[in-house]
Scaffold this active site. Structure first.
Site, PDB file in Angstrom:
ATOM      1  N   HIS A 125       0.478  -0.980  -0.053  1.00 56.23           N
ATOM      2  CA  HIS A 125      -0.126   0.343   0.138  1.00 56.23           C
ATOM      3  C   HIS A 125       1.199   1.365   0.319  1.00 56.23           C
ATOM      4  O   HIS A 125       0.597   2.647  -0.190  1.00 56.23           O
ATOM      5  CB  HIS A 125      -0.942  -0.445   1.066  1.00 56.23           C
ATOM      6  CG  HIS A 125      -2.276  -0.796   1.176  1.00 56.23           C
ATOM      7  ND1 HIS A 125      -3.195  -1.327  -0.088  1.00 56.23           N
ATOM      8  CD2 HIS A 125      -2.282  -1.749   2.467  1.00 56.23           C
ATOM      9  CE1 HIS A 125      -3.755  -2.317   0.778  1.00 56.23           C
ATOM     10  NE2 HIS A 125      -3.505  -2.687   1.925  1.00 56.23           N
ATOM     11  N   ASP A 162      -2.237 -10.300  -2.630  1.00 52.74           N
ATOM     12  CA  ASP A 162      -2.953 -10.209  -1.174  1.00 52.74           C
ATOM     13  C   ASP A 162      -4.829  -9.527  -1.549  1.00 52.74           C
ATOM     14  O   ASP A 162      -4.779  -9.674  -2.354  1.00 52.74           O
ATOM     15  CB  ASP A 162      -2.333  -9.039  -0.646  1.00 52.74           C
ATOM     16  CG  ASP A 162      -2.568  -8.134   0.829  1.00 52.74           C
ATOM     17  OD1 ASP A 162      -2.079  -9.009   1.644  1.00 52.74           O
ATOM     18  OD2 ASP A 162      -3.805  -8.145   0.486  1.00 52.74           O
ATOM     19  N   HIS A 164      -6.269  -7.567  -0.360  1.00 55.49           N
ATOM     20  CA  HIS A 164      -6.461  -6.079  -0.631  1.00 55.49           C
ATOM     21  C   HIS A 164      -5.267  -5.726  -2.063  1.00 55.49           C
ATOM     22  O   HIS A 164      -4.200  -5.784  -2.025  1.00 55.49           O
ATOM     23  CB  HIS A 164      -5.882  -4.901   0.152  1.00 55.49           C
ATOM     24  CG  HIS A 164      -6.351  -5.516   1.899  1.00 55.49           C
ATOM     25  ND1 HIS A 164      -5.593  -6.090   2.732  1.00 55.49           N
ATOM     26  CD2 HIS A 164      -7.515  -4.842   2.098  1.00 55.49           C
ATOM     27  CE1 HIS A 164      -6.405  -5.892   3.655  1.00 55.49           C
ATOM     28  NE2 HIS A 164      -7.940  -5.969   3.515  1.00 55.49           N
ATOM     29  N   ASP A 245      -4.556 -12.895   2.654  1.00 57.17           N
ATOM     30  CA  ASP A 245      -6.009 -12.362   4.052  1.00 57.17           C
ATOM     31  C   ASP A 245      -6.896 -13.049   2.991  1.00 57.17           C
ATOM     32  O   ASP A 245      -7.613 -12.606   3.436  1.00 57.17           O
ATOM     33  CB  ASP A 245      -5.375 -10.987   4.504  1.00 57.17           C
ATOM     34  CG  ASP A 245      -5.184  -9.832   3.367  1.00 57.17           C
ATOM     35  OD1 ASP A 245      -4.627 -10.618   1.797  1.00 57.17           O
ATOM     36  OD2 ASP A 245      -4.735  -8.540   3.124  1.00 57.17           O
TER      37      ASP A 245
HETATM   38 ZN    ZN Z   1      -3.709  -6.977   2.840  1.00 61.62          ZN
END
Ligand code: ZN
Length: 308
Positions: A125, A162, A164, A245
């Site tokens: 991120h 991931d 995200h 995740d």
């Molecule tokens: Zn994540």
């Protein structure tokens, strides 16, 4: 040839507020999972401490210096709503930079067939000048740039599974045709980027998935979209942003992947690497917040990297 496992006890010294999911116990879960008999053939090395300068491969020096200047001697400093620095954070960041670049050095030199960096905090991120979403420096992009600048590789692919979307990675490579970025992720979900229409300069492939989607949709995303694009790109090195995740047990994600889905996908990436990249793969840990889900998934991923 062997698979290299790079880690360091300092990764557990990046402390977070009580109840935060990206916690030191994650390192213990990974360590325990990779302590099993099956992982004895791994070559284990400590993540070296490198100069903060290494982060400048992906971030402006002023941003790196600003982060270093706010690191606390005690207590915690809040960087954004869910990203904090503790006294041990800075060393963890330098060693994570060290892990990612050392992994590239070893794999490119041909001393190991591939490498897994068991490290935290995650990085995908982190944008050029923004630390966010538990992330400070973008280690996957640092690894890619290091491979290009130090070793002269031309094209590097970053594959991110991931749950995200790696907004930071995407933003950092957006207009760079020498770096390919592909991501499977849940949408809508933090950070909100990663629509299929976001394609950079033709070097970005986003495969958003819906909450409740499981292994079959994940396999389809790889088979129909990511793997063909990756083969066309034909990278000299594949960097994996390995977040776990999207596992069905994870409290932050709503995808329903199982550990064997990660093994399948890892083998598929190794196949592409064999055909196009001299087998070179360096994987860096990103998310994964259920300790059992993280341990099981990491074990499946690393077993596949080992070729078993
Ligand atoms: Zn994540």
């Amino acid at each position: 040839m062997s698979t290299l496992l790079i880690s360091h006890p300092a990764f557990a010294n990046h402390l977070v507020p009580p109840g935060h999911p990206e916690r030191p116990e994650r390192m213990r879960a990974v360590e325990e999972a990779l302590g099993a008999e099956a992982f004895q053939p791994l070559v284990r090395e400590e993540a070296p401490l490198v100069e903060a300068e290494v982060a400048a491969l992906a971030h402006p020096r002023a941003f790196v210096e600003a982060l270093e200047s706010v690191r606390p001697r005690e207590g915690m400093v809040r960087i954004d709503g869910d990203t904090t620095m503790s006294p041990g954070t800075w060393e963890a960041l330098l060693r994570a930079l060290g892990a990612a670049t050392h992994g590239v050095d070893e794999v490119v030199a041909g001393r190991h067939k591939n490498a897994f960096c068991a490290m935290r905090p995650p990085g995908h991120h982190a944008e050029a000048q923004v630390a966010m979403g538990f992330c400070f420096f973008n280690f996957a992009v640092v690894a890619a740039k290091h491979a290009q600048k130090k070793h002269g590789l031309e094209k590097v692919a970053i594959v991110d599974f991931d749950v995200h979307h790696g907004n930071g990675t995407q933003a950092l490579v957006w207009s760079d045709p020498s770096v390919f970025y592909a991501s499977t992720h849940q949408m809508p979900l933090f950070p909100g980027t990663g629509a299929r229409s976001e394609t950079g300069v033709g070097n970005v492939v986003n495969c958003p998935m819906r909450a409740g989607d499981g292994g079959q949709k994940f396999h389809e995303a790889f088979e129909q979209s990511i793997l063909p694009s990756l083969k066309t790109f034909s990278p000299d090195l594949i960097v994996i942003s390995a977040g776990f995740d999207a596992h069905e047990r994870d409290p932050l994600g709503g995808l329903e992947l199982k550990a064997e889905d990660y093994a399948w996908m890892t083998r598929a990436l190794l196949d592409v690497a064999e055909q196009h990249s001299g087998g070179r793969v360096v994987s860096v840990l990103e998310g994964g917040y259920d300790l059992k889900g993280l341990g099981d998934s990491t074990a499946a991923h690393v077993r596949a990297l080992m070729g078993s």
